[in-house]
Design a protein around this motif. Structure first.
Motif, mmCIF file in Angstrom:
data_model
loop_
_atom_site.group_PDB
_atom_site.id
_atom_site.type_symbol
_atom_site.label_atom_id
_atom_site.label_comp_id
_atom_site.label_asym_id
_atom_site.label_seq_id
_atom_site.Cartn_x
_atom_site.Cartn_y
_atom_site.Cartn_z
ATOM 1 N N ALA A 147 1.546 6.642 -1.254
ATOM 2 C CA ALA A 147 0.712 7.730 -1.772
ATOM 3 C C ALA A 147 1.034 9.054 -1.103
ATOM 4 O O ALA A 147 0.895 10.125 -1.712
ATOM 5 N N TRP A 164 1.202 0.792 -5.388
ATOM 6 C CA TRP A 164 0.910 2.199 -5.632
ATOM 7 C C TRP A 164 1.827 2.780 -6.716
ATOM 8 O O TRP A 164 1.394 3.534 -7.586
ATOM 9 N N ALA A 165 3.087 2.413 -6.663
ATOM 10 C CA ALA A 165 4.042 2.924 -7.646
ATOM 11 C C ALA A 165 3.684 2.478 -9.060
ATOM 12 O O ALA A 165 3.848 3.237 -10.021
ATOM 13 N N ARG A 166 3.175 1.247 -9.199
ATOM 14 C CA ARG A 166 2.844 0.715 -10.520
ATOM 15 C C ARG A 166 1.561 1.308 -11.089
ATOM 16 O O ARG A 166 1.305 1.189 -12.293
ATOM 17 N N LEU A 167 0.737 1.941 -10.255
ATOM 18 C CA LEU A 167 -0.499 2.545 -10.757
ATOM 19 C C LEU A 167 -0.196 3.605 -11.811
ATOM 20 O O LEU A 167 -0.935 3.762 -12.781
ATOM 21 N N THR A 168 0.875 4.351 -11.611
ATOM 22 C CA THR A 168 1.259 5.386 -12.573
ATOM 23 C C THR A 168 1.564 4.776 -13.934
ATOM 24 O O THR A 168 1.161 5.296 -14.974
ATOM 25 N N GLU A 169 2.259 3.623 -13.925
ATOM 26 C CA GLU A 169 2.579 2.949 -15.176
ATOM 27 C C GLU A 169 1.327 2.400 -15.850
ATOM 28 O O GLU A 169 1.198 2.429 -17.074
ATOM 29 N N ARG A 173 -1.626 3.560 -15.882
ATOM 30 C CA ARG A 173 -2.420 4.612 -16.524
ATOM 31 C C ARG A 173 -1.951 4.892 -17.949
ATOM 32 O O ARG A 173 -2.678 5.483 -18.744
ATOM 33 N N LYS A 174 -0.733 4.464 -18.273
ATOM 34 C CA LYS A 174 -0.167 4.748 -19.594
ATOM 35 C C LYS A 174 -0.663 3.789 -20.675
ATOM 36 O O LYS A 174 -0.423 4.024 -21.862
ATOM 37 N N SER A 183 4.976 -2.155 -18.375
ATOM 38 C CA SER A 183 3.973 -1.287 -17.747
ATOM 39 C C SER A 183 2.585 -1.902 -17.839
ATOM 40 O O SER A 183 1.737 -1.668 -16.969
ATOM 41 N N GLY A 241 2.317 -3.902 -14.442
ATOM 42 C CA GLY A 241 1.452 -2.898 -13.825
ATOM 43 C C GLY A 241 0.092 -3.464 -13.469
ATOM 44 O O GLY A 241 -0.426 -3.241 -12.372
ATOM 45 N N SER A 293 -0.350 -3.661 -9.396
ATOM 46 C CA SER A 293 -1.163 -2.566 -8.869
ATOM 47 C C SER A 293 -2.615 -2.947 -8.631
ATOM 48 O O SER A 293 -3.281 -2.371 -7.763
#
Length: 335
Positions: free
Chosen positions: A31, A228-233, A235-236, A303, A307, A311
Motif C-alpha cells: 500500500a 493488496w495488488a488484487r484489490l484494484t482488480e 474493484r472492477k 479479476s 481477486g 484479496s
C-alpha cells in the motif's frame, strides 16, 4: 458469550503471531508503494519446501495410522469440496451482475485448498499446543481435486446447454491429471510417498522442519503484497464478489467443523484434526487452483475469481477463521 470471549483471545493471539504480522506487513508495504519484490523462483521454492515438509511428516505418520480412522475424514474432505462448489453456484451464481463462468470459477477456487492457510493453521495449533494427526494435512487433495473437477464440469455442461448441445465433452481425467501435476499437489504427494515408503526422518528434522516457520513468514509477506495488488482488480467487478469472499470462508469452515465433529465422535478424529479440516474448508486455493481454472473455464474473468480469493478470501481465512475455529474447538472439546 464464551465463544466470543474465546475468539477474542484467540484472535488477539493470532494478531501477535509472526504469521499474521508478515501477512499484514506485506499489505502495508504494498500500500505504501514499496518496490520490494520476492522473485517468483524463490516463491515457488518456498512453496515446495513447505508442502514437502507437510508431506514428509504426514507420510511418516500414515505408516502408523489406523486407515479406518483416516478414511472417514478423507471422505468428508471430498464431500466438503463438492458442497462448497454447489453452494457457490446457487448463491453467488444467482446474484445480479455475476456472470455464470465467473461464479463457477469462484466457487471452484473457494472449494479448493490454500497451502499457505494450511501451513498457517498448523503453526497456530503448534503455538497453542493443540495436537493433531500428522496425516490431517494430507486431506488437502481429497478436497482440492473434487472441487476443481466439479466446477469445470458444471461450467462445461452449462456452456453446452446454452449452445444447444446435448452434452458437453468434459475430460475429467485430464482435469485430475492437471491437478495432480500442479506444483503444489506434486510436492505434497511426493513428500507423502517418500515419508510413507522410505525413512526420511533425519533429512526432515535436519532441514525441512527447521526451515518451515521461516519460509512460512516469507510466504505470508508475499501473500500480503499480492492481496493488496488484487484489490484494484476486485474493484472492477461486482461488489458481490467481495461480500461472498468475506462470508464464504466462515460458512465453509463451519461445514468442515461440523463434519469433523462427526468424524471425532465416529472414529476418534482429534480436536486439532477437526480444526485443520475446518480451516482447509475455509481456505481458497492460491497455487494449484488459479491456473487449473483459467485453463478449464477460459471464459471466467481472473479479476473476479482470483481477486476475490487473494484479496479478501485468504486474509479472512488466516486472520479470522483460524482463531474462530480454535475458539470453537476450545468450547466444544473443552481444550
Amino acid at each position: 458469550m464464551d465463544l466470543l470471549a474465546n475468539f477474542a483471545s484467540s484472535f488477539l493471539s493470532q494478531l501477535q503471531s509472526p504469521t499474521l504480522a508478515f501477512l499484514i506487513g506485506g499489505m502495508v508495504i504494498a500500500a505504501s508503494g514499496s518496490k520490494l519484490a520476492i522473485p517468483d523462483a524463490v516463491y515457488r521454492f518456498i512453496i515446495f519446501v513447505l508442502l514437502m515438509s507437510i508431506g514428509l511428516h504426514g507420510g511418516m505418520e500414515i505408516r502408523e495410522a489406523d486407515f479406518a480412522a483416516l478414511a472417514l475424514p478423507a471422505l468428508f474432505a471430498a464431500l466438503i469440496g463438492v458442497m462448497i462448489v454447489l453452494l457457490g453456484v446457487v448463491t453467488l451464481g444467482k446474484l445480479p451482475g455475476v456472470k455464470r463462468d465467473d461464479a463457477y470459477a469462484t466457487a471452484g477456487l473457494f472449494g479448493a485448498v490454500s497451502a499457505s492457510t494450511l501451513a498457517a493453521a498448523m503453526v497456530a495449533l503448534d503455538e497453542r499446543q493443540i495436537p493433531f494427526e500428522a496425516w490431517a494435512p494430507a486431506l488437502y487433495p481429497f478436497m482440492d481435486i473434487p472441487a476443481l473437477i466439479l466446477a469445470i464440469v458444471l461450467a462445461s455442461l452449462a456452456k453446452a446447454r446454452q449452445s444447444g448441445e446435448k452434452a458437453a465433452k468434459v475430460g475429467v481425467w485430464s482435469i485430475i491429471k492437471e491437478s495432480l501435476q500442479g506444483s503444489a499437489l506434486s510436492a505434497l504427494l511426493l513428500g507423502l510417498a517418500i515419508g510413507l515408503l522410505a525413512n526420511p526422518g533425519p533429512v526432515y528434522e535436519g532441514f525441512y522442519d527447521l526451515l518451515f516457520r521461516g519460509f512460512l513468514s516469507v510466504l505470508m509477506l508475499v501473500m500480503g503484497m499480492e492481496a493488496w495488488a488484487r484489490l484494484t482488480e476486485l474493484r472492477k467487478v461486482a461488489h458481490w464478489y467481495a461480500a461472498y469472499a468475506f462470508a464464504a470462508p466462515i460458512a465453509h469452515g463451519l461445514i468442515g467443523f461440523a463434519l469433523g465433529y462427526v468424524a471425532h465422535v465416529t472414529v476418534g478424529f482429534s480436536p486439532g484434526g477437526v480444526i485443520i479440516l475446518a480451516v482447509i474448508a475455509a481456505s481458497n486455493s492460491d497455487i494449484s487452483g488459479p491456473p487449473t481454472l483459467r485453463a478449464g473455464i477460459p471464459g471466467a474473468n481472473p479479476s473476479a475469481f482470483i481477486g476475490a480469493s487473494t484479496s479478501v478470501g485468504t486474509p479472512v481465512a488466516i486472520a479470522i477463521c483460524v482463531p474462530l475455529f480454535v475458539a470453537l474447538a476450545e468450547i466444544v472439546f473443552g481444550l
